[in-house]
Design a protein around this motif. Structure first.
Motif, mmCIF file in Angstrom:
data_model
loop_
_atom_site.group_PDB
_atom_site.id
_atom_site.type_symbol
_atom_site.label_atom_id
_atom_site.label_comp_id
_atom_site.label_asym_id
_atom_site.label_seq_id
_atom_site.Cartn_x
_atom_site.Cartn_y
_atom_site.Cartn_z
ATOM 1 N N UNK A 110 0.831 -1.197 0.000
ATOM 2 C CA UNK A 110 0.000 0.000 0.000
ATOM 3 C C UNK A 110 0.873 1.257 0.000
ATOM 4 N N UNK A 111 0.511 2.223 -0.846
ATOM 5 C CA UNK A 111 1.213 3.507 -0.876
ATOM 6 C C UNK A 111 0.364 4.545 -0.152
ATOM 7 N N UNK A 112 0.976 5.165 0.857
ATOM 8 C CA UNK A 112 0.284 6.163 1.677
ATOM 9 C C UNK A 112 1.071 7.464 1.624
ATOM 10 N N UNK A 113 0.344 8.580 1.475
ATOM 11 C CA UNK A 113 0.979 9.899 1.540
ATOM 12 C C UNK A 113 0.730 10.489 2.920
ATOM 13 N N UNK A 114 1.821 10.860 3.600
ATOM 14 C CA UNK A 114 1.710 11.451 4.924
ATOM 15 C C UNK A 114 2.090 12.918 4.883
ATOM 16 N N UNK A 115 1.440 13.691 5.721
ATOM 17 C CA UNK A 115 1.781 15.106 5.887
ATOM 18 C C UNK A 115 2.531 15.254 7.203
ATOM 19 N N UNK A 116 3.688 15.871 7.153
ATOM 20 C CA UNK A 116 4.506 16.047 8.349
ATOM 21 C C UNK A 116 4.852 17.519 8.515
ATOM 22 N N UNK A 117 4.911 18.004 9.744
ATOM 23 C CA UNK A 117 5.364 19.389 9.929
ATOM 24 C C UNK A 117 6.816 19.537 9.521
ATOM 25 N N UNK A 143 1.260 22.678 13.255
ATOM 26 C CA UNK A 143 2.098 21.917 14.192
ATOM 27 C C UNK A 143 3.591 22.140 13.971
ATOM 28 N N UNK A 144 3.947 23.340 13.547
ATOM 29 C CA UNK A 144 5.349 23.713 13.413
ATOM 30 C C UNK A 144 5.746 24.670 14.525
ATOM 31 N N UNK A 145 6.930 24.459 15.093
ATOM 32 C CA UNK A 145 7.499 25.452 15.998
ATOM 33 C C UNK A 145 7.986 26.621 15.154
ATOM 34 N N UNK A 401 2.048 24.542 5.008
ATOM 35 C CA UNK A 401 3.257 24.494 5.822
ATOM 36 C C UNK A 401 3.539 23.077 6.292
ATOM 37 N N UNK A 402 3.677 22.180 5.337
ATOM 38 C CA UNK A 402 3.919 20.784 5.674
ATOM 39 C C UNK A 402 4.856 20.166 4.648
ATOM 40 N N UNK A 403 5.364 19.000 4.993
ATOM 41 C CA UNK A 403 6.187 18.222 4.074
ATOM 42 C C UNK A 403 5.421 16.967 3.686
ATOM 43 N N UNK A 404 5.559 16.564 2.434
ATOM 44 C CA UNK A 404 4.925 15.331 1.973
ATOM 45 C C UNK A 404 5.899 14.169 2.163
ATOM 46 N N UNK A 405 5.402 13.093 2.712
ATOM 47 C CA UNK A 405 6.219 11.898 2.899
ATOM 48 C C UNK A 405 5.468 10.696 2.332
ATOM 49 N N UNK A 406 6.164 9.889 1.533
ATOM 50 C CA UNK A 406 5.561 8.668 1.007
ATOM 51 C C UNK A 406 5.905 7.504 1.927
ATOM 52 N N UNK A 407 4.912 6.741 2.271
ATOM 53 C CA UNK A 407 5.113 5.544 3.095
ATOM 54 C C UNK A 407 4.583 4.327 2.329
ATOM 55 N N UNK A 408 5.377 3.302 2.238
ATOM 56 C CA UNK A 408 4.968 2.056 1.624
ATOM 57 C C UNK A 408 4.778 1.026 2.730
ATOM 58 N N UNK A 409 3.554 0.481 2.819
ATOM 59 C CA UNK A 409 3.175 -0.361 3.943
ATOM 60 C C UNK A 409 2.720 -1.724 3.461
ATOM 61 N N UNK A 410 2.803 -2.712 4.325
ATOM 62 C CA UNK A 410 2.328 -4.047 3.927
ATOM 63 C C UNK A 410 0.809 -4.064 3.808
#
Length: 411
Positions: A110-117, A143-145, A401-410
């Motif tokens: 599974x390909x998931x897109x995550x948003x991270x500060x 959620x950014x300092x 104001x976020x970063x995109x992160x790709x996560x590949x999950x089982x």
């Protein structure tokens, strides 16, 4: 109150970085509770805030600050109420999903897109106290300092706002108040230091006069720090041959309700066929507001931004043009590309102008003053980005104001 040692910004950045996890991991209701508390604090701390601001305004008046800049600096009961309302809107605004399932890969993963500060975001901005709250609230919502640095004229007001509004709101919500830092220095060198700390502050929001902001952006690039820059502004209004001049005059009036802001009317383009008829109406309307017209031939660039000219800010440049396409070309080539408006009764001409104009905001029979986070999107902004690159453009707000992160999950 002031500390001008060279380590001041780095100290603030380190403190924000240490507190950042407290905000990054906060639940939605905690974040929104902090924002609601900021709104309440603006009301309860009103006497102290207005007192600090009055001292800033008095000092600025004694130093000869211009009318438009004083307008930016001054806080009033009404402006504090508007700031509180904006915070309440932001507190009620939905949070973007932190994780979105995109697709199943061919092997079943599974390909998931995550948003991270981002972590810690810096902000350098002009002497506008409300921006302290606008930027701090956007950072909290995302959620950014943050490390905030404002001009010396507004430092007293900003200090009071952080101490009486932002910090206690974070504390009451259970978030480390050190997550939002205000650089306690009037030294201009602090701005350069803020854009030179890529390990602590990888992204800096830059707002202010064109030349100084561009210089900071270049300095940031040299150190590997990314920026969201708001350097140049100036709204354009084009009165078309088929304009309703009564509507046009009304839009012009609403475009200059404040002179010291980037989205005010700066350049008025008038179709040559109605120039002689429209000019007296425009002159009359603007003279009532103590605003003069700069008529051709000009001894300055057509797109010269009057809001940045302390001596002549109550000025609007006027230029006749032959068509809507010429108006769009002038707007594209001679101005910053912040925003342009066409006043016309012809939908075909309006569509032609809007298709040709490449700037950040385009308006039909409406003032460019609407290019604003609260007015357009219902939440405060950190600034208006006009870069012609992919990414946040126009009013930059918390979802940007976020970063995109790709996560590949089982499976």
């Amino acid at each position: 109150m002031l500390d001008v040692s060279p380590s001041t910004v780095a100290t603030c950045a380190a403190a924000a970085a240490e507190a950042a996890p407290s905000l990054a991991g906060a639940a939605d209701e905690v974040v929104d509770g902090a924002l609601a508390a900021m709104a309440a604090n603006l009301v309860s701390a009103r006497p102290a805030i207005l007192s600090a601001n009055a001292a800033d305004v008095s000092a600025a008046e004694s130093a000869g600050m211009s009318r438009g800049l004083l307008d930016r600096l001054r806080l009033t009961e009404a402006r504090l109420a508007a700031m509180a309302s904006a915070l309440e809107l932001l507190a009620s605004a939905p949070h973007p999903a932190r994780s979105v399932e995109l697709r199943t890969l061919p092997d079943g993963l599974r390909l998931v897109e995550r948003r991270r500060p981002v972590g810690v975001i810096g902000a350098n901005y002009e002497a506008r106290p409300n921006v302290t709250v606008d930027v701090a609230s956007q950072l909290v919502k995302s959620r950014n300092a943050g490390v905030l640095r404002t001009g010396s004229a507004a430092l007293g007001s900003a200090t009071e706002l952080v101490a009486s509004v932002v910090a206690p709101a974070l504390s009451s919500a259970g978030v480390d108040p050190a997550a939002i830092q205000l650089v306690p220095s009037a030294d201009r060198a602090a701005a350069s230091e803020l854009v030179a700390l890529p390990g602590l502050v990888p992204l800096v929001i830059l707002r202010g006069s064109g030349e100084s902001t561009r210089a900071l952006a270049f300095e940031a690039a040299r150190h590997g720090v990314r920026t969201l820059a708001h350097a140049d502004g100036g709204g354009v209004l084009y009165l078309d041959a088929e304009a309703d001049l009564e509507v046009g005059v009304d839009v012009i009036r609403r475009s200059v309700d404040r002179l010291g802001v980037c989205n005010r009317l700066n350049l008025l383009l008038v179709h040559s066929s109605v120039y002689s008829m429209a000019l007296p109406l425009v002159e009359s309307a603007l003279s009532e507001l103590d605003i003069r017209l700069s008529l051709p031939p000009h001894d300055h660039a057509v797109g010269y931004e009057w809001a940045l000219d302390a001596e002549h800010e109550a000025t609007v440049t006027v230029l006749p043009v032959q068509s809507a396409l010429e108006a769009a070309r002038v707007s594209n080539e001679e101005t910053s590309g912040l925003a342009a408006c066409i006043v016309t009764t012809s939908s075909a001409t309006a569509e032609s102008f809007m298709a040709a104009y490449t700037g950040t905001g385009v308006f039909w029979n409406a003032p460019t003053r609407l290019l604003d986070g609260v007015k357009l999107l219902g939440v405060p902004e950190t600034g208006i980005n006009i870069d012609k690159v992919p990414g946040p453009r126009g009013p930059v707000t918390y979802p940007d104001l976020c970063l995109r992160q790709y996560a590949v999950l089982p499976r």
